[in-house]
Scaffold this active site. Structure first.
Site, PDB file in Angstrom:
ATOM      1  N   ASP A 170     -61.581  -3.872  23.692  1.00 42.57           N
ATOM      2  CA  ASP A 170     -62.684  -3.243  22.969  1.00 42.57           C
ATOM      3  C   ASP A 170     -62.296  -1.882  22.415  1.00 42.57           C
ATOM      4  O   ASP A 170     -61.278  -1.296  22.778  1.00 42.57           O
ATOM      5  CB  ASP A 170     -63.879  -3.057  23.911  1.00 42.57           C
ATOM      6  CG  ASP A 170     -64.767  -4.280  23.985  1.00 42.57           C
ATOM      7  OD1 ASP A 170     -64.550  -5.213  23.189  1.00 42.57           O
ATOM      8  OD2 ASP A 170     -65.661  -4.306  24.848  1.00 42.57           O
ATOM      9  N   LYS A 202     -66.155  -2.838  18.638  1.00 45.81           N
ATOM     10  CA  LYS A 202     -67.369  -2.575  17.867  1.00 45.81           C
ATOM     11  C   LYS A 202     -67.546  -1.067  17.808  1.00 45.81           C
ATOM     12  O   LYS A 202     -67.557  -0.391  18.828  1.00 45.81           O
ATOM     13  CB  LYS A 202     -68.595  -3.215  18.528  1.00 45.81           C
ATOM     14  CG  LYS A 202     -68.445  -4.685  18.854  1.00 45.81           C
ATOM     15  CD  LYS A 202     -69.708  -5.210  19.528  1.00 45.81           C
ATOM     16  CE  LYS A 202     -69.555  -6.654  19.970  1.00 45.81           C
ATOM     17  NZ  LYS A 202     -68.630  -6.777  21.125  1.00 45.81           N
ATOM     18  N   MET A 210     -75.568   4.488  25.231  1.00 46.91           N
ATOM     19  CA  MET A 210     -75.683   4.037  23.830  1.00 46.91           C
ATOM     20  C   MET A 210     -77.007   4.472  23.208  1.00 46.91           C
ATOM     21  O   MET A 210     -77.623   3.730  22.444  1.00 46.91           O
ATOM     22  CB  MET A 210     -75.545   2.509  23.752  1.00 46.91           C
ATOM     23  CG  MET A 210     -74.286   1.957  24.378  1.00 46.91           C
ATOM     24  SD  MET A 210     -74.259   0.155  24.467  1.00 46.91           S
ATOM     25  CE  MET A 210     -75.574  -0.150  25.654  1.00 46.91           C
TER      26      MET A 210
END
Length: 514
Positions: free
Chosen positions: A40, A62, A177
């Protein structure tokens, strides 16, 4: 950990929060045994160094809504590689089961009949506050903590977050997040009863050399974060424990935090310098410009080994020379007993220490660590007519053998290794230079300077290097750098890795950083 080679297997591994040293031992083993490594955006790229050279490494990160591969594609990739009989390590930032979709990936593997294991990782939810000096629980403040997603699935019909309970029933709240949704988070907590003066902290790039922390209260944190330009990845900590940062912050006090330093030393030797600079807070780009390789032929050394009885002195000028000499000595069926009659000299404490590891003490260790000092030391030794064996680099300076010969010694200078140009990580280096994100380049030998210069493309804008400081380990290296057009900003007075590190620390402490 037992792999079924026929059907393949997947390890869902938490890579930790960003500090590569927070990877678990089991996680490291999973990376090392992987046929395929799928990683990731938030998994530290330095962890890829644990993978085998033949491992297939696939980036599926991402970043800010830009998905290299959608989650469905990642799921399909895991199944495809495992069904091909491969051992797959899925490397995920933080912990795979803390807002990491590890559970979804495990469900897909289970449905496909693929064997898998979960390897927990250190989540940023606890690591980032710890590195910011914020304990999530404390007997004098709170005994409860909750981890909350700051970015719920946008396809859901409603929120699963119980805002009234969070606002009034939990002492410390950690939102992951959630930077983009900070105004919404603050509004919900205030609406459901959390006091406006509740302390809040945002920690960006927690546990990495890019870490940055801002603090405020629910009343002003939105404006504080906006003014500071705080963006993802960051975590949000809400609660009275944030007050403890005033006295407990430690990580951001490291003297080289935020400095990006290029290490050009050969990879096999770079770890000491990289670790030392990292411990001081620097972000190191490893770009070895040289690679140490054997000589084209061992004939000359083999001949010298056959007549060791004729030599009175064995002189080493580098750790590489020591290692290469003893490796060949052992390969020819000999051991250190054949060297018992020899006296030894070494340039520098590191070379002397390595010699000691092979069982030999150093008879001559000059006060300064260059060839001229060895010559001076030998001026007080009766070497007229004596034979000296000098195993060293093929490209070494000639001052030492010439001076010893002039003093009456018979010098057999033998190349036991060569340095050749390396282009490893050159694209990363050039990208960082052109982006203006490099603060300093370090050179530990003349060959690192020459090969670094060769890596720079013709026509490179001179402004690219204008703000990059140049650090050299000694006078000879500095002279080479100047001759090739580099501005040398500091020269380590002690020609060792520790001396270079200390000089860099003093440079940033005493002068305005470039």
């Amino acid at each position: 950990m037992v792999d079924n080679a026929q059907s393949g297997k997947v390890y869902l591994v938490g890579a930790g929060p960003g500090d590569p040293e927070l990877l678990t031992l089991k996680g490291q083993r999973c990376i090392a045994r992987a046929d395929v490594l799928i990683y990731d955006y938030l998994a530290a790229r330095t962890l890829l160094a644990h993978a085998r050279p033949d491992c297939e490494c696939i980036y599926v990160g991402k970043k800010g809504g830009d998905h290299t591969l959608a989650q469905e594609g990642i799921n399909a990739l895991l199944v495809e590689k495992a069904q091909a009989g491969r051992v797959v390590t899925r490397l995920k930032g933080g912990d795979p089961f803390i807002f990491g979709r590890g559970g979804e990936e495990a469900e897909v593997l289970q449905a496909a009949g693929i064997d898998f294991e979960i390897v927990p990782g250190v989540t940023s939810a606890i690591a980032a506050p710890a590195y910011a000096g914020i304990p999530l629980t404390h007997r004098q403040f709170t005994s409860t903590v909750a981890f909350v997603t700051g970015h719920e699935d946008p396809t859901k019909s409603g929120s699963d977050i119980d805002w009234p309970s969070l606002a009034k029933g939990i002492g410390t709240l950690v939102f992951l997040m959630g930077v983009k949704n900070l105004p919404h988070i603050v509004a919900q907590l205030r609406r459901h009863g959390r006091p406006a003066d509740t302390p809040v902290a945002l920690v960006r790039w927690g546990s990495t050399t890019r870490q940055r922390t801002v603090t405020g209260t629910l009343d002003d944190i939105v404006e504080v974060a906006r003014s500071a330009g705080m963006k993802a990845p960051a975590i949000i900590v809400v609660g009275e424990v944030v007050k403890l940062r005033t006295t407990l912050q430690w990580f951001e006090k490291r003297p080289l935090l935020g400095k990006r330093i290029v290490v050009t030393r050969a990879r096999a030797q770079a770890s000491g310098l990289v670790q030392r600079l990292y411990d001081l807070g620097a972000d190191c780009i490893e770009c070895p410009t040289i690679q140490v390789v054997p000589p084209e032929s061992w004939t000359a050394l083999d001949t010298a080994l056959e007549r060791l009885a004729q030599y009175g002195w064995l002189v080493f000028t580098s750790v590489n020379g020591v290692d290469a000499f003893f490796q060949r000595l052992f390969e020819t069926g000999r051991d250190v007993r054949v060297l018992g009659h020899l006296r030894t000299a070494a340039i520098g404490p590191a070379t002397s220490q390595r010699l000691r590891q092979y069982g030999l003490a150093t008879d001559i260790l000059p006060s300064t660590y260059q060839a001229e000092s060895v010559v001076e030391a030998f001026s007080r030794q009766p070497i007229d007519g004596q034979r000296i064996l000098l195993p060293r680099a093929m490209e070494a300076r000639t001052v030492l053998p010439e001076s010893l010969t002039a003093m009456g010694a018979v010098v057999d200078e033998i190349a036991v290794y060569r340095t050749v140009q390396s282009t490893e990580n050159a694209p990363l280096l050039l990208e960082a230079l052109q982006a203006g994100t490099v603060d300093m380049v370090t050179f530990t030998s003349s060959s690192t300077v020459r090969n670094f210069k060769a890596l720079l493309p013709e026509g490179l804008d001179p402004d690219v290097l204008e703000k990059v400081a140049v650090a050299c380990i000694g006078d000879i290296t500095a002279e080479t750098a100047k001759a090739l057009g580099f501005r040398v900003d500091l020269v380590a007075p002690v020609f060792t890795i520790e001396g270079l590190s200390d000089a860099i620390l003093h440079y940033y402490h005493s002068t305005k950083s470039p």
